[in-house]
Motif scaffolding. Structure first.
Motif, PDB file in Angstrom:
ATOM      1  N   ASP A 112      37.908  42.461  33.958  1.00  0.00           N
ATOM      2  CA  ASP A 112      37.488  43.568  34.825  1.00  0.00           C
ATOM      3  C   ASP A 112      36.089  43.328  35.387  1.00  0.00           C
ATOM      4  OD1 ASP A 112      39.903  44.786  34.294  1.00  0.00           O
ATOM      5  OD2 ASP A 112      39.070  46.250  32.880  1.00  0.00           O
ATOM      6  N   ASN A 113      35.189  42.820  34.548  1.00  0.00           N
ATOM      7  CA  ASN A 113      33.831  42.518  35.020  1.00  0.00           C
ATOM      8  C   ASN A 113      33.842  41.400  36.048  1.00  0.00           C
ATOM      9  OD1 ASN A 113      32.831  44.519  33.372  1.00  0.00           O
ATOM     10  ND2 ASN A 113      32.131  43.125  31.775  1.00  0.00           N
ATOM     11  N   LEU A 114      34.741  40.434  35.872  1.00  0.00           N
ATOM     12  CA  LEU A 114      34.874  39.360  36.863  1.00  0.00           C
ATOM     13  C   LEU A 114      35.371  39.934  38.184  1.00  0.00           C
ATOM     14  CD1 LEU A 114      34.807  36.385  37.674  1.00  0.00           C
ATOM     15  CD2 LEU A 114      37.142  36.193  36.783  1.00  0.00           C
ATOM     16  N   ALA A 115      36.349  40.826  38.125  1.00  0.00           N
ATOM     17  CA  ALA A 115      36.853  41.451  39.359  1.00  0.00           C
ATOM     18  C   ALA A 115      35.730  42.183  40.084  1.00  0.00           C
ATOM     19  CB  ALA A 115      38.007  42.403  39.037  1.00  0.00           C
ATOM     20  N   GLU A 116      34.888  42.875  39.340  1.00  0.00           N
ATOM     21  CA  GLU A 116      33.747  43.577  39.947  1.00  0.00           C
ATOM     22  C   GLU A 116      32.760  42.581  40.562  1.00  0.00           C
ATOM     23  OE1 GLU A 116      30.148  46.647  38.725  1.00  0.00           O
ATOM     24  OE2 GLU A 116      31.756  46.254  37.298  1.00  0.00           O
ATOM     25  N   ALA A 117      32.474  41.496  39.848  1.00  0.00           N
ATOM     26  CA  ALA A 117      31.553  40.478  40.372  1.00  0.00           C
ATOM     27  C   ALA A 117      32.117  39.828  41.633  1.00  0.00           C
ATOM     28  CB  ALA A 117      31.276  39.418  39.303  1.00  0.00           C
ATOM     29  N   LEU A 118      33.421  39.596  41.654  1.00  0.00           N
ATOM     30  CA  LEU A 118      34.052  39.001  42.842  1.00  0.00           C
ATOM     31  C   LEU A 118      34.004  39.966  44.023  1.00  0.00           C
ATOM     32  CD1 LEU A 118      37.073  37.307  41.096  1.00  0.00           C
ATOM     33  CD2 LEU A 118      35.265  36.131  42.396  1.00  0.00           C
ATOM     34  N   THR A 119      34.246  41.247  43.771  1.00  0.00           N
ATOM     35  CA  THR A 119      34.158  42.245  44.839  1.00  0.00           C
ATOM     36  C   THR A 119      32.760  42.255  45.434  1.00  0.00           C
ATOM     37  OG1 THR A 119      35.890  43.602  43.845  1.00  0.00           O
ATOM     38  CG2 THR A 119      34.376  44.708  45.363  1.00  0.00           C
ATOM     39  N   LEU A 120      31.750  42.257  44.575  1.00  0.00           N
ATOM     40  CA  LEU A 120      30.364  42.234  45.052  1.00  0.00           C
ATOM     41  C   LEU A 120      30.066  40.954  45.826  1.00  0.00           C
ATOM     42  CD1 LEU A 120      28.556  43.721  41.940  1.00  0.00           C
ATOM     43  CD2 LEU A 120      28.855  44.806  44.177  1.00  0.00           C
ATOM     44  N   PHE A 121      30.574  39.827  45.343  1.00  0.00           N
ATOM     45  CA  PHE A 121      30.365  38.557  46.044  1.00  0.00           C
ATOM     46  C   PHE A 121      30.935  38.635  47.463  1.00  0.00           C
ATOM     47  CE2 PHE A 121      32.287  34.497  47.357  1.00  0.00           C
ATOM     48  CZ  PHE A 121      31.116  33.762  47.568  1.00  0.00           C
ATOM     49  N   PHE A 122      32.183  39.068  47.595  1.00  0.00           N
ATOM     50  CA  PHE A 122      32.806  39.112  48.918  1.00  0.00           C
ATOM     51  C   PHE A 122      32.185  40.178  49.823  1.00  0.00           C
ATOM     52  CE2 PHE A 122      36.219  36.740  46.750  1.00  0.00           C
ATOM     53  CZ  PHE A 122      36.338  35.688  47.646  1.00  0.00           C
ATOM     54  N   GLU A 123      31.613  41.233  49.234  1.00  0.00           N
ATOM     55  CA  GLU A 123      30.940  42.259  50.038  1.00  0.00           C
ATOM     56  C   GLU A 123      29.583  41.795  50.544  1.00  0.00           C
ATOM     57  OE1 GLU A 123      32.754  46.318  47.963  1.00  0.00           O
ATOM     58  OE2 GLU A 123      30.676  45.737  47.565  1.00  0.00           O
ATOM     59  N   THR A 124      28.904  40.949  49.788  1.00  0.00           N
ATOM     60  CA  THR A 124      27.523  40.602  50.131  1.00  0.00           C
ATOM     61  C   THR A 124      27.339  39.200  50.707  1.00  0.00           C
ATOM     62  OG1 THR A 124      27.043  39.887  47.871  1.00  0.00           O
ATOM     63  CG2 THR A 124      26.589  42.187  48.407  1.00  0.00           C
ATOM     64  N   ALA A 125      28.227  38.288  50.396  1.00  0.00           N
ATOM     65  CA  ALA A 125      28.077  36.910  50.885  1.00  0.00           C
ATOM     66  C   ALA A 125      28.440  36.835  52.367  1.00  0.00           C
ATOM     67  CB  ALA A 125      28.963  35.956  50.084  1.00  0.00           C
ATOM     68  N   GLY A 126      27.728  35.997  53.062  1.00  0.00           N
ATOM     69  CA  GLY A 126      28.049  35.772  54.464  1.00  0.00           C
ATOM     70  C   GLY A 126      29.268  34.876  54.610  1.00  0.00           C
ATOM     71  N   GLY A 151      32.093  37.208  22.223  1.00  0.00           N
ATOM     72  CA  GLY A 151      32.669  37.803  23.424  1.00  0.00           C
ATOM     73  C   GLY A 151      33.520  36.829  24.200  1.00  0.00           C
ATOM     74  N   TYR A 152      33.717  37.139  25.463  1.00  0.00           N
ATOM     75  CA  TYR A 152      34.571  36.345  26.338  1.00  0.00           C
ATOM     76  C   TYR A 152      33.864  36.117  27.669  1.00  0.00           C
ATOM     77  CZ  TYR A 152      38.168  37.415  22.972  1.00  0.00           C
ATOM     78  OH  TYR A 152      38.874  37.517  21.804  1.00  0.00           O
ATOM     79  N   VAL A 153      34.083  34.938  28.240  1.00  0.00           N
ATOM     80  CA  VAL A 153      33.550  34.597  29.548  1.00  0.00           C
ATOM     81  C   VAL A 153      34.728  34.408  30.485  1.00  0.00           C
ATOM     82  CG1 VAL A 153      32.277  32.873  30.877  1.00  0.00           C
ATOM     83  CG2 VAL A 153      31.483  33.523  28.601  1.00  0.00           C
ATOM     84  N   ALA A 154      34.651  34.990  31.667  1.00  0.00           N
ATOM     85  CA  ALA A 154      35.706  34.865  32.679  1.00  0.00           C
ATOM     86  C   ALA A 154      35.133  34.139  33.888  1.00  0.00           C
ATOM     87  CB  ALA A 154      36.219  36.239  33.085  1.00  0.00           C
ATOM     88  N   LEU A 155      35.877  33.148  34.385  1.00  0.00           N
ATOM     89  CA  LEU A 155      35.442  32.335  35.517  1.00  0.00           C
ATOM     90  C   LEU A 155      36.503  32.333  36.591  1.00  0.00           C
ATOM     91  CD1 LEU A 155      33.653  30.080  36.853  1.00  0.00           C
ATOM     92  CD2 LEU A 155      35.083  28.457  35.603  1.00  0.00           C
ATOM     93  N   CYS A 156      36.067  32.479  37.828  1.00  0.00           N
ATOM     94  CA  CYS A 156      36.950  32.306  38.982  1.00  0.00           C
ATOM     95  C   CYS A 156      36.581  30.977  39.632  1.00  0.00           C
ATOM     96  CB  CYS A 156      36.771  33.452  39.975  1.00  0.00           C
ATOM     97  SG  CYS A 156      37.725  33.192  41.483  1.00  0.00           S
ATOM     98  N   PRO A 157      37.388  29.934  39.425  1.00  0.00           N
ATOM     99  CA  PRO A 157      37.032  28.616  39.950  1.00  0.00           C
ATOM    100  C   PRO A 157      37.087  28.511  41.477  1.00  0.00           C
ATOM    101  CG  PRO A 157      39.192  28.539  38.920  1.00  0.00           C
ATOM    102  CD  PRO A 157      38.621  29.902  38.644  1.00  0.00           C
ATOM    103  N   GLU A 158      37.824  29.393  42.128  1.00  0.00           N
ATOM    104  CA  GLU A 158      37.908  29.314  43.599  1.00  0.00           C
ATOM    105  C   GLU A 158      36.561  29.510  44.272  1.00  0.00           C
ATOM    106  OE1 GLU A 158      42.181  30.687  42.681  1.00  0.00           O
ATOM    107  OE2 GLU A 158      40.210  30.967  41.800  1.00  0.00           O
ATOM    108  N   VAL A 159      35.698  30.341  43.693  1.00  0.00           N
ATOM    109  CA  VAL A 159      34.387  30.600  44.305  1.00  0.00           C
ATOM    110  C   VAL A 159      33.238  30.397  43.327  1.00  0.00           C
ATOM    111  CG1 VAL A 159      35.173  32.097  46.179  1.00  0.00           C
ATOM    112  CG2 VAL A 159      34.670  33.087  43.936  1.00  0.00           C
ATOM    113  N   ASP A 160      33.542  29.921  42.118  1.00  0.00           N
ATOM    114  CA  ASP A 160      32.541  29.644  41.091  1.00  0.00           C
ATOM    115  C   ASP A 160      31.714  30.885  40.758  1.00  0.00           C
ATOM    116  OD1 ASP A 160      31.382  27.998  39.198  1.00  0.00           O
ATOM    117  OD2 ASP A 160      29.807  27.328  40.552  1.00  0.00           O
ATOM    118  N   VAL A 161      32.419  31.979  40.475  1.00  0.00           N
ATOM    119  CA  VAL A 161      31.798  33.232  40.053  1.00  0.00           C
ATOM    120  C   VAL A 161      32.259  33.503  38.629  1.00  0.00           C
ATOM    121  CG1 VAL A 161      31.775  35.735  40.413  1.00  0.00           C
ATOM    122  CG2 VAL A 161      31.595  34.208  42.364  1.00  0.00           C
TER     123      VAL A 161
END
Length: 73
Positions: free
Chosen positions: A37-51, A15-25
């Protein structure tokens, strides 16, 4: 509000692993598109839930993706 972020995708096993280095997600998928696409979803959840403090602590404003040439062998 939206923000442009970096997605680095690499093959890992079958498979493939996607990393966003700006926030380490990171996320993964069976294809490059699915991993992105899964990374985009994980980033959306991060910004919605993180303080705000968590986002400020993890957010890097400058990330550079480049290549270097080195002698091998």
């Amino acid at each position: 509000m939206s923000r442009q972020l970096t997605a680095i995708v690499e093959r890992e096993g079958d498979g493939y692993v996607a990393l966003c280095p700006e926030v380490d997600v990171a996320s993964q998928g069976d294809t490059v598109a699915e991993a992105r696409d899964n990374l985009a979803e994980a980033l959306t959840l991060f910004f919605e839930t993180a303080g705000a403090e968590e986002i400020d602590r993890r957010l890097r404003n400058e990330v550079y993706v480049t290549q270097v040439e080195v002698a091998v062998g």
